[in-house]
Design a protein around this motif. Structure first.
Motif, short mmCIF file in Angstrom:
data_model
loop_
_atom_site.label_atom_id
_atom_site.label_comp_id
_atom_site.label_asym_id
_atom_site.label_seq_id
_atom_site.Cartn_x
_atom_site.Cartn_y
_atom_site.Cartn_z
N PRO A 179 -12.70 -2.09 6.93
CA PRO A 179 -12.47 -2.74 5.64
C PRO A 179 -10.99 -2.63 5.26
O PRO A 179 -10.36 -1.59 5.48
CB PRO A 179 -13.34 -1.94 4.67
N GLY A 193 -8.16 -3.66 2.16
CA GLY A 193 -7.86 -4.21 0.83
C GLY A 193 -6.45 -4.76 0.83
O GLY A 193 -6.19 -5.87 1.25
N GLY A 194 -5.51 -3.92 0.38
CA GLY A 194 -4.10 -4.34 0.42
C GLY A 194 -3.38 -3.79 1.64
O GLY A 194 -2.23 -4.14 1.90
N GLY A 195 -4.02 -2.89 2.36
CA GLY A 195 -3.38 -2.30 3.55
C GLY A 195 -2.26 -1.34 3.21
O GLY A 195 -1.36 -1.11 4.00
N THR A 196 -2.32 -0.70 2.02
CA THR A 196 -1.24 0.21 1.62
C THR A 196 -1.57 1.67 1.94
O THR A 196 -0.85 2.58 1.49
CB THR A 196 -0.92 0.08 0.12
N SER A 197 -2.62 1.90 2.68
CA SER A 197 -2.98 3.29 3.05
C SER A 197 -1.77 4.00 3.66
O SER A 197 -1.05 3.41 4.47
CB SER A 197 -4.12 3.26 4.06
N GLY A 222 -5.60 4.94 7.19
CA GLY A 222 -6.96 4.52 6.81
C GLY A 222 -7.37 3.15 7.32
O GLY A 222 -8.56 2.87 7.45
N GLN A 273 1.79 3.72 -7.57
CA GLN A 273 3.10 3.17 -7.23
C GLN A 273 2.94 1.93 -6.33
O GLN A 273 3.79 1.06 -6.27
CB GLN A 273 3.97 4.22 -6.53
N SER A 274 1.79 1.86 -5.64
CA SER A 274 1.50 0.72 -4.76
C SER A 274 0.83 -0.43 -5.51
O SER A 274 0.33 -1.37 -4.88
CB SER A 274 0.56 1.19 -3.64
N THR A 330 -5.57 -2.88 -4.00
CA THR A 330 -6.70 -3.62 -4.57
C THR A 330 -7.70 -2.69 -5.28
O THR A 330 -7.74 -1.48 -5.03
CB THR A 330 -7.49 -4.33 -3.45
N THR A 369 -10.55 5.05 -2.04
CA THR A 369 -9.64 6.18 -1.75
C THR A 369 -9.51 7.18 -2.91
O THR A 369 -8.69 8.10 -2.83
CB THR A 369 -8.22 5.67 -1.44
N ALA A 412 -5.15 7.62 -7.72
CA ALA A 412 -4.67 8.06 -9.04
C ALA A 412 -3.45 7.22 -9.40
O ALA A 412 -2.55 7.06 -8.59
CB ALA A 412 -4.29 9.54 -9.01
N ILE A 435 -17.24 -1.95 -0.13
CA ILE A 435 -17.40 -2.05 -1.58
C ILE A 435 -17.04 -3.48 -1.95
O ILE A 435 -15.92 -3.94 -1.68
CB ILE A 435 -16.46 -1.06 -2.30
N ASN A 489 -15.46 1.65 10.17
CA ASN A 489 -14.16 2.36 10.16
C ASN A 489 -14.17 3.65 10.97
O ASN A 489 -13.87 4.74 10.42
CB ASN A 489 -13.71 2.62 8.71
C1 LIG Z 1 4.53 2.98 -1.47
C2 LIG Z 1 3.16 3.51 -1.73
C3 LIG Z 1 2.87 4.10 -2.93
C4 LIG Z 1 1.59 4.60 -3.17
N1 LIG Z 1 1.32 5.14 -4.39
C5 LIG Z 1 0.08 5.61 -4.64
C6 LIG Z 1 -0.24 6.16 -5.91
O1 LIG Z 1 0.58 6.20 -6.83
N2 LIG Z 1 -1.49 6.63 -6.10
C7 LIG Z 1 -2.44 6.56 -5.12
O2 LIG Z 1 -3.56 6.99 -5.36
N3 LIG Z 1 -2.16 6.06 -3.91
C8 LIG Z 1 -0.95 5.57 -3.65
N4 LIG Z 1 -0.66 5.04 -2.42
C9 LIG Z 1 -1.71 4.98 -1.39
C10 LIG Z 1 -2.53 3.67 -1.42
O3 LIG Z 1 -1.82 2.66 -2.09
C11 LIG Z 1 -3.85 3.89 -2.10
O4 LIG Z 1 -4.66 4.68 -1.25
C12 LIG Z 1 -4.61 2.62 -2.47
O5 LIG Z 1 -5.73 2.98 -3.24
C13 LIG Z 1 -5.06 1.82 -1.28
O6 LIG Z 1 -5.50 0.56 -1.72
P1 LIG Z 1 -5.52 -0.68 -0.74
O7 LIG Z 1 -6.17 -1.81 -1.44
O8 LIG Z 1 -4.17 -0.95 -0.19
O9 LIG Z 1 -6.48 -0.13 0.39
P2 LIG Z 1 -6.29 -0.16 1.97
O10 LIG Z 1 -5.03 0.48 2.34
O11 LIG Z 1 -6.52 -1.53 2.44
O12 LIG Z 1 -7.51 0.76 2.41
C14 LIG Z 1 -7.52 2.13 2.14
C15 LIG Z 1 -8.84 2.74 2.65
O13 LIG Z 1 -9.93 2.22 1.90
C16 LIG Z 1 -10.80 1.44 2.73
N5 LIG Z 1 -11.13 0.24 1.96
C17 LIG Z 1 -10.28 -0.65 1.40
N6 LIG Z 1 -10.96 -1.59 0.72
C18 LIG Z 1 -12.27 -1.27 0.85
C19 LIG Z 1 -13.48 -1.85 0.38
N7 LIG Z 1 -13.49 -2.95 -0.39
N8 LIG Z 1 -14.65 -1.26 0.73
C20 LIG Z 1 -14.68 -0.15 1.49
N9 LIG Z 1 -13.57 0.45 1.97
C21 LIG Z 1 -12.38 -0.10 1.64
C22 LIG Z 1 -10.02 1.15 4.00
O14 LIG Z 1 -10.86 0.98 5.11
C23 LIG Z 1 -9.14 2.37 4.10
O15 LIG Z 1 -9.84 3.43 4.68
C24 LIG Z 1 0.61 4.52 -2.16
C25 LIG Z 1 0.92 3.90 -0.94
C26 LIG Z 1 2.17 3.39 -0.72
C27 LIG Z 1 2.48 2.72 0.57
#
Ligand SMILES: Cc1cc2nc3c(=O)[nH]c(=O)nc-3n(C[C@H](O)[C@H](O)[C@H](O)COP(=O)(O)OP(=O)(O)OC[C@H]3O[C@@H](n4cnc5c(N)ncnc54)[C@H](O)[C@@H]3O)c2cc1C
Length: 539
Positions: free
Chosen positions: A126, A128-132, A136, A195-196, A201, A208, A211, A265, A532
């Protein structure tokens, strides 16, 4: 987002001259050195292993145009946005790319994709935004015929807003800014600003336990979830949106933080609030990190914490002030004032309040009285406004630091107030020790960013000159810090989640029986183990 970094083309940022000089003086970075990413065409990719029959079934489920195996789609979904991800991508290593990227447009299509993949033994990641930042979203396909990334980007609607209950049902693929824009039309906010924020998403936040920067006030995402809809290979798990329930263990807690290993989700019902009419952010100074931590503890336990509460340690404060060293007469006067008050070499704090004007003013005065009693000196609104302006700018600068041959990474943990200082020392020492071989001492800095009645989080940023083998250098630092966190009684992650990078420390976090419980839930929801693989659970 750029496949090799943060932001989009055209959003260029560059390090100011004082920063370049500081990096040269303290880390030995050569200001003339610039090394950008390879071109997309040069990224090394294995041919897609997705069998034709499986591909056709996926195309039948979501439409042929929503199953992509072109270079651009595969590379864009090959990794998250941690330092190690970016080092590999920028050097042209696309070995972790999925065999295809599937973008379903509805929950029914998600169900059809999972069923096709389970039958064909294809792993599903899965996305979302790929910001893991913990590995992840990096596909792991050992033992599977192929791996596809399931990008939820087309599930991007606000499904319902309940103004009376102050809840909103949102689809998983909604990006932060769009979620806030649509809630804003109803005069509401979610108040979740990691911050992301720009690129992450709703589904990713829930998966995740993310916060936001204002989570001391608005609450972490796990505190905001009222209801959920998870589609797993074995069926659908729905948690109805309810304010409270005594009906046994809370199954929402199983899904929140499940990081894609149990299912996808598709929707979340989240608590929202009236959009704030007033915002006030201000700066404070403390003589030391220890003094600031103690003042924050007293303020939090008195129920007087601001919505954003951050306290930088001496090193983080020194570096942020050094970057503004050539600043205005007002900044120079500010520094002279702090010297006079005995705060030279001290620590900067930010306190931010949001809400109605009266409420902000009342809360601000109460917090200010406690911070002042704890030794704080008020610095007025300018530092707060500057922080608010730049709250999302850090990751853009990271690309520039990587261009200049520097390792830059962050990690985070949390513990009780009584253990905060030992944990802070232990992690800082571990990072400095592991990075000592870089030739010049690393820069290791930290801030407190989230307050709880019983404790707080610590967020470390570290910079070092990149070694010959940067991934090994990074792994050594990450391992040393993780071992130190576990030994000193912190959590392996306060908000970045587990992914691949923290999985080896999950045994220490939840114990063998705890791992077995998660595995049992996974076996029931995902009998073929396609969801995953390689994340959250240790091998
Ligand atoms: C520059 C930077 C700053 C950041 N700042 C913060 C911060 O302030 N606070 C914070 O908590 N985190 C932060 N992060 C980490 C990251 O952004 C978070 O973990 C965010 O919640 C991930 O969201 P995403 O949509 O990019 O998920 P993704 O990176 O796409 O996925 C994250 C994980 O969730 C799973 N996933 C995603 N979508 C779903 C879905 N719909 N159903 C089931 N599983 C799913 C994926 O398989 C993966 O394991 C930061 C990252 C970066 C690069």
């Amino acid at each position: 987002m750029r496949w090799w970094g943060w932001g989009e083309d055209g959003h260029e940022v560059s390090l100011p001259q004082p920063a370049l000089e500081l990096l040269r003086d303290e880390l030995g970075a050569d200001p003339s050195q610039r090394r950008g990413p390879v071109a997309l065409e040069e990224v090394r990719l294995e041919p897609s292993r997705l069998a034709r029959a499986a591909r056709e079934r996926l195309a039948a489920a979501v439409g042929a145009e929503h199953v992509r195996d072109d270079r651009e789609a595969r590379v864009a979904h090959a990794a998250g946005r941690g330092y190690a991800d970016l080092v590999r991508l920028r050097s042209g290593d696309g070995s972790s790319a999925p065999d295809a990227v599937v973008t379903p447009g509805s929950a029914d299509q998600v169900r059809a994709v999972l069923s096709a993949c389970a039958e064909a033994r294809v792993a599903v990641v899965p996305f979302g935004g790929g910001t893991s930042v913990v590995g992840g979203v990096e596909p792991v396909s050992d033992g599977f015929e192929a791996a596809v990334t399931l990008d939820v980007g087309r599930l991007d609607r606000v499904l319902d807003v309940d103004r009376a209950s102050l809840t909103a049902k949102l689809e998983a693929g909604l990006l932060g800014p769009e979620a806030e824009r649509q809630l804003g039309e109803h005069g509401l906010t979610l108040g979740h600003f990691p911050q992301s924020f720009e690129y992450s998403t709703v589904g990713g936040w829930v998966a995740t336990r993310s916060a936001g920067q204002a989570s001391s006030g608005y609450g972490r995402i796990d505190e905001l979830v009222e209801g959920l809809r998870l589609l797993a290979p074995a069926g659908e798990l729905t948690a109805r949106a309810l304010p409270a329930s005594a009906a046994g263990p809370d199954l929402r807690e199983l899904v929140i933080g499940s990081e894609g290993v149990l299912g996808v989700i598709c929707e979340a019902t989240l608590q929202v609030r009236p959009a704030p009419r007033a915002r006030r952010y201000e700066g404070w100074s403390f003589r030391s990190f220890a003094e600031g931590c103690e003042a924050f503890r007293v303020m939090e336990q008195a129920g007087a914490a601001p919505d954003v509460a951050r306290l930088s340690d001496e090193e983080e404060t020194r570096l942020s002030l050094a970057l503004a060293a050539s600043g205005s007469a007002a900044q120079r006067a500010g520094r002279a004032y702090l010297r006079l008050r005995g705060h030279e070499g001290g620590c900067l704090a930010i306190a931010g309040f949001e809400g109605d004007q009266d409420d902000v003013e009342r809360r601000r005065l109460r917090s200010a009285a406690l911070l002042r009693a704890g030794g704080g000196v008020a610095l007025g609104r300018k530092p707060g406004a500057a922080w608010l302006r730049n709250r999302y700018s850090g990751p853009y600068l990271r690309d520039e630091l990587l261009d200049r041959g520097l390792l830059v990474e962050t990690l985070e943990t949390a513990t009780g107030w009584s253990n905060l200082a030992p944990l802070y020392q232990a992690v800082g020492n571990a990072l400095r020790g592991a990075l000592a071989e870089s030739g010049t001492p690393p820069l290791v800095m930290c801030h407190v960013s989230h307050l709880y009645r019983s404790g707080a989080s610590l967020y470390f940023t570290f910079l070092a000159r990149e070694a010959e083998a940067p991934l090994e250098q990074w792994r050594a630092a990450k391992s040393a810090a993780s071992e130190a966190i576990v030994a000193a009684g912190g959590t392996i992650t306060h908000h970045h989640a587990v992914g691949r990078d923290h999985a080896p420390w999950m045994r220490a976090e939840v114990g063998e029986l705890g791992l077995d419980l998660i595995r049992a839930a996974k076996r029931r929801l995902d009998p073929a183990g396609i969801m995953n693989p390689g994340k959250l659970l240790p091998d």
